[in-house]
Design a protein around this motif. Sequence first.
Motif, PDB file in Angstrom:
ATOM      1  N   GLU A  39     -30.723  -8.189 -41.479  1.00 11.62           N
ATOM      2  CA  GLU A  39     -29.949  -7.500 -40.441  1.00 11.62           C
ATOM      3  C   GLU A  39     -29.787  -6.005 -40.761  1.00 11.62           C
ATOM      4  O   GLU A  39     -29.764  -5.187 -39.852  1.00 11.62           O
ATOM      5  N   THR A  40     -29.702  -5.655 -42.042  1.00  9.71           N
ATOM      6  CA  THR A  40     -29.518  -4.248 -42.398  1.00  9.71           C
ATOM      7  C   THR A  40     -30.764  -3.408 -42.134  1.00  9.71           C
ATOM      8  O   THR A  40     -30.687  -2.179 -42.132  1.00  9.71           O
ATOM      9  N   GLY A  86     -33.275  -7.005 -29.549  1.00  7.17           N
ATOM     10  CA  GLY A  86     -34.555  -7.710 -29.608  1.00  7.17           C
ATOM     11  C   GLY A  86     -35.061  -7.881 -31.032  1.00  7.17           C
ATOM     12  O   GLY A  86     -35.555  -8.940 -31.409  1.00  7.17           O
ATOM     13  N   VAL A  87     -34.930  -6.826 -31.834  1.00  6.88           N
ATOM     14  CA  VAL A  87     -35.375  -6.900 -33.230  1.00  6.88           C
ATOM     15  C   VAL A  87     -34.472  -7.845 -34.017  1.00  6.88           C
ATOM     16  O   VAL A  87     -34.946  -8.672 -34.799  1.00  6.88           O
ATOM     17  N   ALA A  88     -33.166  -7.755 -33.806  1.00  7.26           N
ATOM     18  CA  ALA A  88     -32.229  -8.639 -34.513  1.00  7.26           C
ATOM     19  C   ALA A  88     -32.497 -10.100 -34.166  1.00  7.26           C
ATOM     20  O   ALA A  88     -32.401 -10.978 -35.038  1.00  7.26           O
ATOM     21  N   ALA A  89     -32.866 -10.380 -32.925  1.00 11.86           N
ATOM     22  CA  ALA A  89     -33.184 -11.759 -32.527  1.00 11.86           C
ATOM     23  C   ALA A  89     -34.380 -12.288 -33.310  1.00 11.86           C
ATOM     24  O   ALA A  89     -34.403 -13.456 -33.719  1.00 11.86           O
ATOM     25  N   VAL A  90     -35.368 -11.436 -33.544  1.00  9.93           N
ATOM     26  CA  VAL A  90     -36.535 -11.849 -34.339  1.00  9.93           C
ATOM     27  C   VAL A  90     -36.120 -12.078 -35.790  1.00  9.93           C
ATOM     28  O   VAL A  90     -36.515 -13.066 -36.415  1.00  9.93           O
ATOM     29  N   VAL A  91     -35.308 -11.173 -36.333  1.00  8.42           N
ATOM     30  CA  VAL A  91     -34.864 -11.290 -37.729  1.00  8.42           C
ATOM     31  C   VAL A  91     -34.097 -12.601 -37.939  1.00  8.42           C
ATOM     32  O   VAL A  91     -34.284 -13.277 -38.949  1.00  8.42           O
ATOM     33  N   ARG A  92     -33.256 -12.970 -36.973  1.00  5.69           N
ATOM     34  CA  ARG A  92     -32.427 -14.174 -37.093  1.00  5.69           C
ATOM     35  C   ARG A  92     -33.124 -15.447 -36.620  1.00  5.69           C
ATOM     36  O   ARG A  92     -32.642 -16.538 -36.889  1.00  5.69           O
ATOM     37  N   GLY A  93     -34.214 -15.323 -35.901  1.00  5.11           N
ATOM     38  CA  GLY A  93     -34.824 -16.459 -35.220  1.00  5.11           C
ATOM     39  C   GLY A  93     -35.311 -17.570 -36.127  1.00  5.11           C
ATOM     40  O   GLY A  93     -35.901 -17.330 -37.182  1.00  5.11           O
ATOM     41  N   GLU A  94     -35.076 -18.781 -35.693  1.00  2.00           N
ATOM     42  CA  GLU A  94     -35.593 -19.983 -36.374  1.00  2.00           C
ATOM     43  C   GLU A  94     -37.117 -19.986 -36.231  1.00  2.00           C
ATOM     44  O   GLU A  94     -37.635 -19.797 -35.138  1.00  2.00           O
ATOM     45  N   GLY A  95     -37.823 -20.176 -37.320  1.00  6.39           N
ATOM     46  CA  GLY A  95     -39.284 -20.190 -37.277  1.00  6.39           C
ATOM     47  C   GLY A  95     -39.885 -18.819 -37.029  1.00  6.39           C
ATOM     48  O   GLY A  95     -41.031 -18.698 -36.617  1.00  6.39           O
ATOM     49  N   GLU A 110     -44.169 -15.585 -35.699  1.00  8.95           N
ATOM     50  CA  GLU A 110     -43.366 -16.670 -35.151  1.00  8.95           C
ATOM     51  C   GLU A 110     -44.177 -17.953 -35.208  1.00  8.95           C
ATOM     52  O   GLU A 110     -45.315 -17.995 -34.736  1.00  8.95           O
ATOM     53  N   HIS A 111     -43.597 -18.988 -35.815  1.00  7.79           N
ATOM     54  CA  HIS A 111     -44.256 -20.290 -35.923  1.00  7.79           C
ATOM     55  C   HIS A 111     -44.066 -21.038 -34.608  1.00  7.79           C
ATOM     56  O   HIS A 111     -42.947 -21.334 -34.220  1.00  7.79           O
ATOM     57  N   ARG A 112     -45.178 -21.318 -33.933  1.00  8.86           N
ATOM     58  CA  ARG A 112     -45.147 -22.014 -32.643  1.00  8.86           C
ATOM     59  C   ARG A 112     -46.096 -23.215 -32.710  1.00  8.86           C
ATOM     60  O   ARG A 112     -47.297 -23.067 -32.511  1.00  8.86           O
ATOM     61  N   ASP A 113     -45.538 -24.366 -32.987  1.00  7.15           N
ATOM     62  CA  ASP A 113     -46.338 -25.601 -33.073  1.00  7.15           C
ATOM     63  C   ASP A 113     -47.496 -25.439 -34.047  1.00  7.15           C
ATOM     64  O   ASP A 113     -47.280 -25.245 -35.222  1.00  7.15           O
ATOM     65  N   ASP A 114     -48.738 -25.479 -33.544  1.00  5.57           N
ATOM     66  CA  ASP A 114     -49.925 -25.444 -34.405  1.00  5.57           C
ATOM     67  C   ASP A 114     -50.464 -24.037 -34.643  1.00  5.57           C
ATOM     68  O   ASP A 114     -51.511 -23.867 -35.254  1.00  5.57           O
ATOM     69  N   HIS A 115     -49.782 -23.022 -34.159  1.00  8.70           N
ATOM     70  CA  HIS A 115     -50.262 -21.649 -34.341  1.00  8.70           C
ATOM     71  C   HIS A 115     -49.088 -20.720 -34.666  1.00  8.70           C
ATOM     72  O   HIS A 115     -47.935 -21.114 -34.576  1.00  8.70           O
ATOM     73  N   ALA A 116     -49.457 -19.507 -35.046  1.00 13.27           N
ATOM     74  CA  ALA A 116     -48.456 -18.452 -35.270  1.00 13.27           C
ATOM     75  C   ALA A 116     -48.700 -17.357 -34.246  1.00 13.27           C
ATOM     76  O   ALA A 116     -49.847 -17.075 -33.874  1.00 13.27           O
ATOM     77  N   TYR A 117     -47.606 -16.756 -33.784  1.00 14.87           N
ATOM     78  CA  TYR A 117     -47.686 -15.618 -32.880  1.00 14.87           C
ATOM     79  C   TYR A 117     -47.450 -14.354 -33.707  1.00 14.87           C
ATOM     80  O   TYR A 117     -46.544 -14.301 -34.542  1.00 14.87           O
TER      81      TYR A 117
END
Length: 185
Positions: free
Chosen positions: A21-22, A60-69, A88-95
Motif C-alpha cells: 500500500e505504501t 485502481g492501483v491499490a485494488a491491484v495491490v490488495r487483490g486476491e490472486g 493476475e491469476h485467472r484460472d489457467d492463465h495469467a493476465y
Amino acid sequence: MDTADATVRATAPLTFRPATETDVAGLVELIESAYRGDASRAGWTTEADILDGQRTDPEGVAAVVRGEGSRMMIVERDGELVACCQLEHRDDHAYFGMFAVRPTLQGGGLGKVILSEAERFARAEWGVTEMRMTVISAREELIAWYERRGYARTGRMTPFPYGDERFGVPRRADLEFELLIKPLG
C-alpha cells in the motif's frame, strides 16, 4: 552525477518485489509518466497522441495491490522505482497489465527483462501455461514489440470504455483492445 556514476547506476542489478500500500503513490506517478502527457514522450510507450487524461488512479492501483490472486510487481534499481507490472491469476492463465518503465530508461532492454521475469513468476508460482494481455489495437509498434517476444495477436477485440475517464479521454473514435496470448512452456 558524473558519467562513471551513471554507468554504474545503469548496470546495477534489478530487484523485484511485490508492491505494498505504501508504494501506490509512486506507482501511479510511474504509470502516468510512462503513458500520458509530455513526460511520456521521453520514451516510446506513450499514448499521449491517442489519449488524454489519466492512465490510472490510486484506487485502481491499490485494488491491484490488495487483490486476491493479483500481484503488482515493483522493479527497483539501487532502491529507486524504475518499472512495474500487474500480474493476475485467472484460472489457467495469467493476465499481464499496468506495465510501465520510466520513460528515460525505455529502449535499453529493461522491458524484456521484466516481461521475462513476469512470465517466469506466473509459470513457477501459479503453474499457468499461458500469459494474456490486452493492448490498444492502434498501438502497432507496441504490439510488434510483444510479437517479437512470442505473443500472438488473436483478432479478439473488446471495446475501449468510452465515457469512463478513469481509463483516459480518447482523442479518436476507433480505439479498441486486442487480446494477445503467449504459451508459457
